[in-house]
Structures are given as C-alpha cells and as structure tokens.
Motif scaffolding. Structure first.
Motif, PDB file in Angstrom:
ATOM      1  N   ARG A  69       0.822  -1.212   0.000  1.00 54.81           N
ATOM      2  CA  ARG A  69       0.000   0.000   0.000  1.00 54.81           C
ATOM      3  C   ARG A  69       0.851   1.256   0.000  1.00 54.81           C
ATOM      4  N   ARG A  93       3.446   9.468  -1.101  1.00 54.88           N
ATOM      5  CA  ARG A  93       2.235   8.669  -0.905  1.00 54.88           C
ATOM      6  C   ARG A  93       1.946   8.488   0.591  1.00 54.88           C
ATOM      7  N   ASN A  97      -1.311   9.578   2.754  1.00 53.67           N
ATOM      8  CA  ASN A  97      -2.104   8.481   3.328  1.00 53.67           C
ATOM      9  C   ASN A  97      -1.524   8.078   4.684  1.00 53.67           C
ATOM     10  N   ASP A  99      -2.771   6.759   7.151  1.00 53.48           N
ATOM     11  CA  ASP A  99      -3.278   5.493   7.694  1.00 53.48           C
ATOM     12  C   ASP A  99      -2.329   4.332   7.403  1.00 53.48           C
TER      13      ASP A  99
END
Length: 210
Positions: A69, A93, A97, A99
């Motif tokens: 991810r 990235r 993001n 999370d």
C-alpha cells in the motif's frame, strides 16, 4: 527432484514422515527446527519438529498488505501493472495516506510489545484493489515459502553435518544459517517454477530479513 537429478548420490533430504510441522505461541517473529531425539544414531529414525510462531503467518500477511500500500502505482508497461519504488514517490504517498504508516506501527508494536499481530487494536484487514492485491499475495506467499524452505534447510543440515566442511574462523552457527538460507532460496525457486523471475522469487526472503 534432487533424487532425479543426482541418481548416484545419497539424498540429503530425510523422509517426510520424519518431519512434523506445527505452530507455537512464542511471541517472537520466527520459525525454528527442533530435533526430538538427538541421541538416535540411525538417521532414518530421527524426528524433526519444524515450528512456526503461531502469529507469523498473520504478521506476514498484515505487513505484506501495508508495504505494498505504501508503493504508488506507476505507468503500466505494456500489459504489466507496476508499482513505483522511488523513495520520493513513496514518501509523498505516505504523507497523503497517514493510515498506511499508522497501520504499520500498530501491527509492529502489537507483535513486539504484546506478542501477536492479532492483538492489534486498530488494524482491520481490507480487501485491496488491483494491482495491490496481487502484489501483496505474491509477497506474502514468497515470505512463507522461504521461511519453510529455510527451516527445511536446517533439517537437511542436521542430517548431513558430518559431511560438511566447517570453517573454524566463522562465528558459531553461521554455517548452518547460510546453509539453511541456501536451501530456502533453492526450494523457493523450485516452488515458484522456472517461469518465475529470480528477483520476485527471493523477494519474500529479503522482505523477511528487512
């Protein structure tokens, strides 16, 4: 496969009936081999336990998902889906993001501090979209195949230690670990098949040690 390729040599691999695979809640990210009856002189009667930490598979699954991810998609190359590994692109990235970073630390701390990835309080398994689902599955499978091959290598080492040359200048235990790593790679290649890229085959091993 070894017997077919080397018909004149004794097989270094014990009978499958001599090896028992299982899991143990040790609280450590590891797998290990244990010889049950070390005083048995008849090697055909020796019994080995290959033991995986009970949370190792789940831990590898979670980390595989999180790692892929973190990689942004790049431009497709022909019919191939690709992910970018450029450091700057990955950092961007992760900034967009948060999370992903949170899930990484949560899974890691759950294992290191609490003893198991299943104790993670916030991580929830998500169904990844493509190409992330495929890459995560490849990384997960490669990691576990290498771990099993490595422990199988310890079994083979134990059965053949009398015939191996040991360099006294090396630290204790290094020969056996390198030997097991070699079998981990060999068995990974055999499991993947001749059409699989070498780098992809050993990716799980590199990921596991990182």
């Amino acid at each position: 496969e070894f017997r077919r390729s080397h018909p004149l040599l004794p097989s270094p691999v014990p009978s499958r009936s001599q090896i028992v695979f299982g899991t143990l809640p040790s609280g450590h990210v590891e797998a290990f081999m244990y010889l049950v009856n070390p005083l048995e002189r008849d090697k055909s009667k020796q019994v080995f336990l290959v033991i995986f930490e009970s949370g190792l598979m789940r831990f590898a699954e979670i980390l595989s998902d999180v790692i892929v991810r973190a990689l942004p998609q790049s431009d497709p190359r022909g019919t191939f889906l690709t992910l970018a590994t450029d450091k700057t692109a990955v950092e961007k990235r992760l900034d967009l993001n948060p999370d992903i970073t949170r899930d990484f630390y949560d899974a890691l701390s759950a294992y290191v501090l609490k003893g198991g990835p299943y104790l993670s309080t916030t991580y929830e398994a998500k169904e990844l979209t493509e190409p992330y689902a495929t890459f995560a599955a490849l990384l997960y499978r490669s990691t576990l195949v290498f771990a099993m091959g490595h422990e199988y290598g310890h079994v083979i080492f134990s059965q053949n230690r009398d015939y191996l040359t040991i360099d006294p200048h090396w630290p204790k235990g290094w020969h056996e670990e390198f030997f097991a790593d070699g079998w981990g790679v060999i068995l990974s290649l055999m499991a993947a098949g001749s059409q699989t890229d070498l780098e992809l085959t050993v990716l799980g091993a590199r990921f596991f040690f990182l």
